[in-house]
Design a protein around this motif. Structure first.
Motif, short mmCIF file in Angstrom:
data_model
loop_
_atom_site.label_atom_id
_atom_site.label_comp_id
_atom_site.label_asym_id
_atom_site.label_seq_id
_atom_site.Cartn_x
_atom_site.Cartn_y
_atom_site.Cartn_z
N TYR A 1 -0.59 -3.60 8.54
CA TYR A 1 -0.55 -3.41 7.09
C TYR A 1 -1.93 -3.66 6.48
O TYR A 1 -2.41 -2.89 5.64
CB TYR A 1 0.48 -4.34 6.45
N ASN B 1 -4.25 -1.18 4.39
CA ASN B 1 -4.45 -1.53 2.99
C ASN B 1 -5.45 -2.66 2.86
O ASN B 1 -5.11 -3.77 2.46
CB ASN B 1 -3.11 -1.94 2.35
N TYR C 1 8.46 1.47 -0.66
CA TYR C 1 7.03 1.36 -0.94
C TYR C 1 6.79 0.28 -1.98
O TYR C 1 7.48 0.22 -3.00
CB TYR C 1 6.47 2.68 -1.47
N THR D 1 -0.13 5.75 -0.54
CA THR D 1 -0.73 5.41 0.75
C THR D 1 0.41 5.28 1.77
O THR D 1 1.56 5.58 1.47
CB THR D 1 -1.51 4.09 0.67
N THR E 1 1.85 2.71 2.90
CA THR E 1 2.83 1.65 2.64
C THR E 1 3.01 1.30 1.18
O THR E 1 3.86 0.47 0.84
CB THR E 1 2.43 0.36 3.38
N SER E 2 2.22 1.87 0.29
CA SER E 2 2.31 1.47 -1.10
C SER E 2 2.05 2.63 -2.06
O SER E 2 1.52 3.67 -1.67
CB SER E 2 1.32 0.34 -1.39
#
Length: 204
Positions: A45, A49, A74, A90, A92-93
């Motif tokens: 992660y 990020n 997300y 992105t 994951t977010s």
């Protein structure tokens, strides 16, 4: 626990929430991570990020709950001092750049419905070629209380709730809609599914 990634140090702090939050403007950064996550997932992660450098640091906040997009949660990060409105995705977010008067949830919903529409159009283009059906004249995303889709005159309305499903599930629904639009019998429909989506019985 402290770890090092690309010469930058991170202090890992377990917490009871289901998402990761990275705080701080200089190394070592504080990383709040779900207690059930393994260290490999936390490191992955952080690599996807990385924290913003101090010179580019902006004020931001997180929505209380993750947003479900194509079956995946997300983390939503909001920046409230932007002069223009923009949504960025992105791995994951989701980052939302907005002003303080923006209705974040309304903006997020509208943006996600556009993604859903584009995904359905992409899948429909594929099935048009495979099934040689080019008579569908309109497609729309609607709020349907129970059904996944409905046939309307020469078009198809799909439920806005499909945004919560994985893309392979949406693909199954789009194919089912094509078969219904073409007035295929149940036997014909199942034969088509067996050819194009062999695992269709496992997709619910």
């Amino acid at each position: 626990m402290q770890i090092e990634i690309a010469n930058t140090f991170y202090e890992i702090i377990p917490w009871n929430k289901n998402y990761i939050q990275v705080l701080g403007s200089l190394s070592p950064y504080r990383v709040y991570a779900p207690a059930h996550w393994d260290m490999a997932s936390v490191k992955e992660y952080i690599k996807l990020n990385p924290p913003t450098s101090e010179t580019d640091l902006q004020s931001y906040a997180y929505l209380d709950n993750p947003f479900i997009l194509f079956g995946k949660p997300y983390l939503v990060k909001t920046y409230d001092n932007s002069t223009s409105t923009n949504v960025s995705l992105t791995a994951t977010s989701i980052a939302i750049y907005q002003n303080k008067r923006t209705n974040t949830l309304k903006l997020l919903f509208k943006w996600s419905q556009e993604l859903l529409y584009n995904e359905i159009i992409k899948q429909m283009s594929y099935w048009e070629e495979q099934l040689d059906i080019y008579t569908i004249s309109s497609v729309a995303i609607k709020k349907l209380s129970k059904s996944e889709f409905t046939i309307v005159e020469r078009g198809i309305y799909f439920s806005n709730r499909l945004i919560n499903l994985e893309k392979e599930h949406i693909n199954r629904i789009v194919l089912k809609a094509f078969c219904k639009f073409a007035q295929k019998s149940r036997k014909e429909t199942e034969a088509i599914f067996d050819v194009f989506i062999p695992n269709w019985k496992d997709l619910h």
